[in-house]
Write an enzyme that holds these catalytic residues in place. Structure first.
Site, PDB file in Angstrom:
ATOM      1  CB  THR A 180     -11.481 -12.204   4.706  1.00 43.68           C
ATOM      2  OG1 THR A 180     -11.823 -13.587   5.000  1.00 43.68           O
ATOM      3  CG2 THR A 180      -9.911 -12.126   5.211  1.00 43.68           C
ATOM      4  CG  ASP A 202       2.590  10.630   8.201  1.00 43.33           C
ATOM      5  OD1 ASP A 202       1.257   9.938   8.622  1.00 43.33           O
ATOM      6  OD2 ASP A 202       2.439  11.628   7.877  1.00 43.33           O
ATOM      7  CG  HIS A 224      -8.224   4.392   7.676  1.00 44.71           C
ATOM      8  ND1 HIS A 224      -9.304   5.076   8.360  1.00 44.71           N
ATOM      9  CD2 HIS A 224      -8.614   3.592   6.813  1.00 44.71           C
ATOM     10  CE1 HIS A 224     -10.385   4.321   7.496  1.00 44.71           C
ATOM     11  NE2 HIS A 224     -10.040   3.479   6.821  1.00 44.71           N
ATOM     12  CG  ASP A 225      -0.069   6.204   9.342  1.00 46.70           C
ATOM     13  OD1 ASP A 225      -0.054   7.164   9.232  1.00 46.70           O
ATOM     14  OD2 ASP A 225       1.082   5.621   9.592  1.00 46.70           O
TER      15      ASP A 225
END
Ligand code: HEM
Ligand SMILES: *[C@@H]1O[C@H](CO)[C@@H](O)[C@H](O)[C@H]1NC(C)=O
Ligand SMILES: *[C@@H]1O[C@H](CO)[C@@H](O)[C@H](O)[C@H]1NC(C)=O
Length: 317
Positions: free
Chosen positions: A193, A75, A67-68
């Site tokens: 998983t 960043d 998600h970054d």
């Protein structure tokens, strides 16, 4: 000491050389070898401990790095604890976790070499160490990312991170936008998983979707009612929820993917053959996953003199 102006000239000219790093500088696995040689072992100790304390944390750290990277590049923007932007996006709010683990690793590194190692790099290394801690493949993490001064806004975040009901074509193009291939997308999704999802993200699938094993739907409905219980958790891989293996793909073959965006990878579309390949060869999954994580870690890093090295990951300096 008296220094002539010509000496001054050479003195500053020499000093200036290492500062002239182009902003598109390449990341390098040896970036901290001279400035903080114990950085990687310090992060590893910290992450191993955190995963021992709570196995799900491995999944949460991998997802936090994803998600970054998908919003404004890798960043550490997602780590900023602002209250209006990136973290408030639908895909993140009440969902992404692991902040205190990354912060603890950062503070352990700050204690040995203050102001040197970025939060963005610590998060990339944490994702690798977390993967290894639950039995997944290892890879060499490229380093030298710097931290953003700001978080992204909510609209950009919601635009760039895929949602659980995204059709396959949209998933493919969202990854292509980040220079990741269909194969990268399928391999990276295989990290589900491990880890868990909230009822609110799979309710529609277990009550309304047709490509689902009926017994599986009934089992999942028990802890995810048609109304209420939004935050109730279920394992993304019911077989081995805390082991990084290829059972995610075997679940898909059995129509037992939890999210719609899981099952869509094996429902007659262009990704079926890749899923089949990873079922047949766990080694192939592992090596493709490692390669895709390296590519994901390359998304638009800040380098050179851009951004900063934060003192704490939750706020800029
Ligand atoms: C293909 C598009 C993707 C979609 C639509 C998607 C969606 C989701 C959703 C809805 C959840 C559950 C979140 C919650 O209930 O709070 C989740 C969990 C997770 N995702 Fe994805 N994801 C995608 C790609 C990825 C990628 C690329 C990675 C890794 C690089 C990843 C790794 C994970 C992991 C490890 C979890 C479990 C996290 C935990 O237990 O804390 N996902 N994903
Ligand atoms: C994708 O690759 C192109 C060409 O190298 C580059 O200009 C662009 O910035 C890359 N995009 C991302 C999100 O990394
Ligand atoms: C954000 O983090 C900083 C530094 O750790 C802290 O001082 C501040 O209280 C935090 N703010 C919020 C809104 O959590």
């Amino acid at each position: 000491m008296k220094i002539s102006s010509i000496h001054y000239y050479y003195y500053f000219a020499t000093l200036a050389i290492p500062l002239i790093v182009p902003s598109d500088a390449q990341l390098s696995s040896t970036f901290y070898d001279s400035t903080c040689p114990d950085a990687l072992s310090t992060i590893r100790t910290s992450i191993r401990q955190a995963v021992t304390n709570e196995q799900r944390m491995a999944a949460s750290l991998i997802r936090l790095h994803f998600h970054d990277c998908f919003v404004q590049g890798c960043d550490a923007s997602i780590l900023l604890n602002e209250t209006t932007g990136e973290r408030t996006a639908l895909q993140n709010a009440n969902s992404v976790r692991g902040f205190e683990v990354v912060e603890a690793a950062k503070q352990a590194v700050e204690a040995i070499c203050p102001g040197v190692v970025s939060c963005a790099d610590i998060l990339a290394v944490a994702a690798r160490d977390a993967t290894v801690a639950v039995g997944g493949p290892s890879w060499t993490v490229k380093l030298g990312r710097r931290d953003s001064l700001d978080a992204a806004n909510r609209a950009l975040t919601e635009n760039d991170i895929p949602m659980e009901r995204e059709p396959l074509d949209d998933l493919i193009s969202m990854f292509e936008n980040k220079n990741l291939t269909i194969r990268d997308m399928v391999a990276l999704s295989g990290s589900r998983t491990i880890g868990q999802a909230r009822c609110v993200t799979f309710r529609d699938r277990i009550y309304n979707n047709e490509i689902i094993d009926p017994d599986f739907a009934i089992t999942r409905q028990r802890n995810c009612p048609e109304t209420g219980g939004d935050d109730n958790l279920a394992p993304l891989d019911e077989m081995t929820p805390n082991v990084f293996d290829n059972s995610y793909f075997r679940n898909l073959q059995n129509r037992r993917g939890l999210l719609e965006s899981d099952q869509v990878l094996f429902s007659g579309g262009s990704t079926d053959s890749i899923v089949q390949e990873y079922i047949n060869s766990p080694d192939r999954f592992n090596s493709d996953f490692a390669a895709a994580m390296i590519k994901m870690g390359d998304i638009e890093p800040l380098t050179g003199v851009d951004g900063e090295i934060r003192k704490t990951c939750a706020s800029n300096n």
